[in-house]
Design a protein around this motif. Sequence first.
Motif, PDB file in Angstrom:
ATOM      1  N   LEU A 129      36.627  52.071  36.004  1.00 14.92           N
ATOM      2  CA  LEU A 129      37.974  51.502  35.989  1.00 14.92           C
ATOM      3  C   LEU A 129      38.390  51.358  34.534  1.00 14.92           C
ATOM      4  O   LEU A 129      37.805  50.561  33.783  1.00 14.92           O
ATOM      5  CB  LEU A 129      37.987  50.144  36.692  1.00 14.92           C
ATOM      6  N   ALA A 130      39.384  52.131  34.125  1.00 11.73           N
ATOM      7  CA  ALA A 130      39.780  52.167  32.720  1.00 11.73           C
ATOM      8  C   ALA A 130      40.844  51.131  32.386  1.00 11.73           C
ATOM      9  O   ALA A 130      40.805  50.511  31.320  1.00 11.73           O
ATOM     10  CB  ALA A 130      40.294  53.562  32.366  1.00 11.73           C
ATOM     11  N   SER A 131      41.819  50.949  33.267  1.00 15.35           N
ATOM     12  CA  SER A 131      42.910  49.990  33.032  1.00 15.35           C
ATOM     13  C   SER A 131      43.293  49.351  34.354  1.00 15.35           C
ATOM     14  O   SER A 131      43.345  50.027  35.393  1.00 15.35           O
ATOM     15  CB  SER A 131      44.137  50.683  32.427  1.00 15.35           C
ATOM     16  N   PHE A 132      43.587  48.051  34.300  1.00 17.11           N
ATOM     17  CA  PHE A 132      43.978  47.327  35.502  1.00 17.11           C
ATOM     18  C   PHE A 132      44.799  46.124  35.071  1.00 17.11           C
ATOM     19  O   PHE A 132      44.317  45.294  34.291  1.00 17.11           O
ATOM     20  CB  PHE A 132      42.738  46.888  36.282  1.00 17.11           C
ATOM     21  N   ALA A 133      46.033  46.031  35.528  1.00 21.45           N
ATOM     22  CA  ALA A 133      46.881  44.910  35.113  1.00 21.45           C
ATOM     23  C   ALA A 133      48.019  44.729  36.100  1.00 21.45           C
ATOM     24  O   ALA A 133      48.536  45.701  36.671  1.00 21.45           O
ATOM     25  CB  ALA A 133      47.443  45.147  33.709  1.00 21.45           C
ATOM     26  N   VAL A 134      48.409  43.475  36.293  1.00 20.61           N
ATOM     27  CA  VAL A 134      49.578  43.100  37.099  1.00 20.61           C
ATOM     28  C   VAL A 134      50.355  42.065  36.304  1.00 20.61           C
ATOM     29  O   VAL A 134      49.752  41.147  35.713  1.00 20.61           O
ATOM     30  CB  VAL A 134      49.165  42.516  38.471  1.00 20.61           C
ATOM     31  N   ARG A 135      51.663  42.218  36.254  1.00 25.64           N
ATOM     32  CA  ARG A 135      52.470  41.234  35.531  1.00 25.64           C
ATOM     33  C   ARG A 135      52.193  39.827  36.079  1.00 25.64           C
ATOM     34  O   ARG A 135      52.099  39.634  37.292  1.00 25.64           O
ATOM     35  CB  ARG A 135      53.957  41.545  35.664  1.00 25.64           C
ATOM     36  N   PRO A 136      52.053  38.832  35.208  1.00 25.25           N
ATOM     37  CA  PRO A 136      51.712  37.480  35.662  1.00 25.25           C
ATOM     38  C   PRO A 136      52.631  36.935  36.737  1.00 25.25           C
ATOM     39  O   PRO A 136      52.183  36.276  37.677  1.00 25.25           O
ATOM     40  CB  PRO A 136      51.801  36.653  34.372  1.00 25.25           C
ATOM     41  N   GLU A 137      53.934  37.205  36.639  1.00 24.20           N
ATOM     42  CA  GLU A 137      54.877  36.662  37.617  1.00 24.20           C
ATOM     43  C   GLU A 137      54.748  37.299  38.997  1.00 24.20           C
ATOM     44  O   GLU A 137      55.313  36.805  39.981  1.00 24.20           O
ATOM     45  CB  GLU A 137      56.319  36.809  37.111  1.00 24.20           C
ATOM     46  N   ASP A 177      39.558  36.239  32.709  1.00 20.03           N
ATOM     47  CA  ASP A 177      40.585  35.684  33.603  1.00 20.03           C
ATOM     48  C   ASP A 177      39.963  35.343  34.954  1.00 20.03           C
ATOM     49  O   ASP A 177      39.438  36.234  35.643  1.00 20.03           O
ATOM     50  CB  ASP A 177      41.711  36.701  33.782  1.00 20.03           C
ATOM     51  N   PRO A 178      39.984  34.077  35.389  1.00 19.61           N
ATOM     52  CA  PRO A 178      39.260  33.673  36.600  1.00 19.61           C
ATOM     53  C   PRO A 178      39.691  34.411  37.863  1.00 19.61           C
ATOM     54  O   PRO A 178      38.845  34.766  38.689  1.00 19.61           O
ATOM     55  CB  PRO A 178      39.558  32.169  36.699  1.00 19.61           C
ATOM     56  N   GLY A 179      40.999  34.633  38.020  1.00 21.85           N
ATOM     57  CA  GLY A 179      41.471  35.319  39.217  1.00 21.85           C
ATOM     58  C   GLY A 179      40.961  36.742  39.299  1.00 21.85           C
ATOM     59  O   GLY A 179      40.534  37.210  40.366  1.00 21.85           O
ATOM     60  N   ALA A 180      41.004  37.443  38.175  1.00 21.98           N
ATOM     61  CA  ALA A 180      40.535  38.823  38.159  1.00 21.98           C
ATOM     62  C   ALA A 180      39.029  38.892  38.384  1.00 21.98           C
ATOM     63  O   ALA A 180      38.536  39.734  39.149  1.00 21.98           O
ATOM     64  CB  ALA A 180      40.907  39.485  36.832  1.00 21.98           C
ATOM     65  N   VAL A 181      38.293  37.989  37.733  1.00 23.82           N
ATOM     66  CA  VAL A 181      36.835  37.993  37.885  1.00 23.82           C
ATOM     67  C   VAL A 181      36.441  37.721  39.334  1.00 23.82           C
ATOM     68  O   VAL A 181      35.505  38.333  39.867  1.00 23.82           O
ATOM     69  CB  VAL A 181      36.202  36.955  36.931  1.00 23.82           C
ATOM     70  N   ARG A 182      37.147  36.831  39.996  1.00 21.57           N
ATOM     71  CA  ARG A 182      36.883  36.555  41.412  1.00 21.57           C
ATOM     72  C   ARG A 182      37.069  37.818  42.242  1.00 21.57           C
ATOM     73  O   ARG A 182      36.247  38.141  43.108  1.00 21.57           O
ATOM     74  CB  ARG A 182      37.820  35.453  41.907  1.00 21.57           C
ATOM     75  N   ARG A 183      38.145  38.557  41.966  1.00 19.64           N
ATOM     76  CA  ARG A 183      38.416  39.787  42.713  1.00 19.64           C
ATOM     77  C   ARG A 183      37.294  40.800  42.517  1.00 19.64           C
ATOM     78  O   ARG A 183      36.853  41.461  43.461  1.00 19.64           O
ATOM     79  CB  ARG A 183      39.754  40.382  42.274  1.00 19.64           C
ATOM     80  N   THR A 201      44.794  43.321  44.691  1.00 22.82           N
ATOM     81  CA  THR A 201      43.831  43.739  45.709  1.00 22.82           C
ATOM     82  C   THR A 201      44.134  45.144  46.204  1.00 22.82           C
ATOM     83  O   THR A 201      43.219  45.972  46.376  1.00 22.82           O
ATOM     84  CB  THR A 201      43.850  42.752  46.895  1.00 22.82           C
ATOM     85  N   GLU A 202      45.412  45.440  46.435  1.00 22.34           N
ATOM     86  CA  GLU A 202      45.800  46.780  46.892  1.00 22.34           C
ATOM     87  C   GLU A 202      45.521  47.833  45.829  1.00 22.34           C
ATOM     88  O   GLU A 202      45.031  48.927  46.132  1.00 22.34           O
ATOM     89  CB  GLU A 202      47.284  46.803  47.268  1.00 22.34           C
ATOM     90  N   ALA A 255      34.646  42.302  45.273  1.00 16.26           N
ATOM     91  CA  ALA A 255      34.612  43.748  45.504  1.00 16.26           C
ATOM     92  C   ALA A 255      33.198  44.306  45.392  1.00 16.26           C
ATOM     93  O   ALA A 255      32.987  45.508  45.579  1.00 16.26           O
ATOM     94  CB  ALA A 255      35.532  44.467  44.516  1.00 16.26           C
ATOM     95  N   GLY A 256      32.226  43.449  45.094  1.00 19.57           N
ATOM     96  CA  GLY A 256      30.831  43.877  45.098  1.00 19.57           C
ATOM     97  C   GLY A 256      30.235  44.199  43.748  1.00 19.57           C
ATOM     98  O   GLY A 256      29.167  44.824  43.683  1.00 19.57           O
ATOM     99  N   PHE A 257      30.888  43.769  42.665  1.00 22.24           N
ATOM    100  CA  PHE A 257      30.379  44.074  41.330  1.00 22.24           C
ATOM    101  C   PHE A 257      29.567  42.906  40.767  1.00 22.24           C
ATOM    102  O   PHE A 257      29.917  41.740  40.947  1.00 22.24           O
ATOM    103  CB  PHE A 257      31.534  44.398  40.382  1.00 22.24           C
ATOM    104  N   ASP A 258      28.468  43.247  40.101  1.00 20.43           N
ATOM    105  CA  ASP A 258      27.701  42.255  39.360  1.00 20.43           C
ATOM    106  C   ASP A 258      28.423  41.969  38.051  1.00 20.43           C
ATOM    107  O   ASP A 258      28.949  42.890  37.401  1.00 20.43           O
ATOM    108  CB  ASP A 258      26.288  42.767  39.067  1.00 20.43           C
ATOM    109  N   LEU A 259      28.439  40.701  37.651  1.00 23.68           N
ATOM    110  CA  LEU A 259      29.150  40.286  36.441  1.00 23.68           C
ATOM    111  C   LEU A 259      28.149  39.972  35.342  1.00 23.68           C
ATOM    112  O   LEU A 259      27.350  39.041  35.468  1.00 23.68           O
ATOM    113  CB  LEU A 259      30.008  39.057  36.732  1.00 23.68           C
ATOM    114  N   HIS A 260      28.207  40.738  34.269  1.00 24.02           N
ATOM    115  CA  HIS A 260      27.297  40.540  33.142  1.00 24.02           C
ATOM    116  C   HIS A 260      28.105  40.029  31.950  1.00 24.02           C
ATOM    117  O   HIS A 260      28.924  40.780  31.388  1.00 24.02           O
ATOM    118  CB  HIS A 260      26.591  41.848  32.793  1.00 24.02           C
ATOM    119  N   PRO A 261      27.912  38.764  31.570  1.00 22.10           N
ATOM    120  CA  PRO A 261      28.676  38.227  30.439  1.00 22.10           C
ATOM    121  C   PRO A 261      28.466  39.063  29.179  1.00 22.10           C
ATOM    122  O   PRO A 261      27.374  39.565  28.912  1.00 22.10           O
ATOM    123  CB  PRO A 261      28.094  36.819  30.271  1.00 22.10           C
TER     124      PRO A 261
END
Length: 295
Positions: A90-98, A129-135, A106-107, A139-145
């Motif tokens: 995944l190279a880029s992923f963004a949604v306007r805050p509003e 960003d907490p919302g993105a990290v939750r998603r 999710t879609e 989605a099944g990804f391990d999170l490595h700080p």
Amino acid sequence: MTAPVVRPMRAEDLEAFAEITATSYHEVDTRTHQRAWPDPVRRPAARNGHWIRRTGQALVTDPGGCWVAEVDGEVVGGAVSRVRELMWILASFAVRPEHQGRGIGTELMAAAMHHGRGCLRGMFAASADPGAVRRYRLAGFDLHPQMMLTGVVDRSAIPVVDRVREGTAGDVDLMDSVDRRTRGAAHLGDHELLLAQFRLVVTDHSTGSGYAYVDVDGSPVLVAATNRRTASGLVWEALASSSPGAQVAVHHITAANAWALDVGLAARMAIYTNGYLCLRGMKPPAPYLHHGSLL
């Protein structure tokens, strides 16, 4: 406001999506070392041009991995993903805050992940960003700080680095071989994009092989090697090219790459947290410092 529509990205969407990613560009303020969403520091114009070229190339090589979300005819988000051998990136992923909180992210993520449905591994960088990290975790990804180093290099600490030379396009086969050994998949044509933007240094010897792409300020932006000693030498080579008194940074350091922290501490740089490396079906690559979008 009408319901959002997620559709394949087109070339005419690049400017609009570049604006969204530039506005939400996650940099660490070198004065406060804090982050914000959306970040007030915009992507410099030159880097924005490189971003557009990289994403435009993804439309050619990976059209099935590039998506945008529209609301009332306006692009409000997007996702760009690539498949390299058996790795989904995944190279880029963004949604306007509003427009967040409406299921758009999710879609977009589902559409981008479908592009990598046949892959054994997945890899991308994420902010804190907490919302993105939750998603991503759902989605099944391990999170490595991740950590980063920043500061002015202590010139007296720079060692002599032997057997490092300037790289060229003729080194792509060597680099792809190191890529497969470290991250499990080659960069292939992505090396052309990196070569167009950064200085390349390479080492290839019986004691170790590797390469590093280096920004104009001396910051290493991608480092891969067959062992930690070689990787450390490549980072030192990059830092040595910085101007005396100039701030430099080394990003995307996971715990598996603590050797890079040792280099930074020896150079009198400071350590800060720096988001997450999100992985599926693989361990953190090492010795390896990834590029933020080409990974």
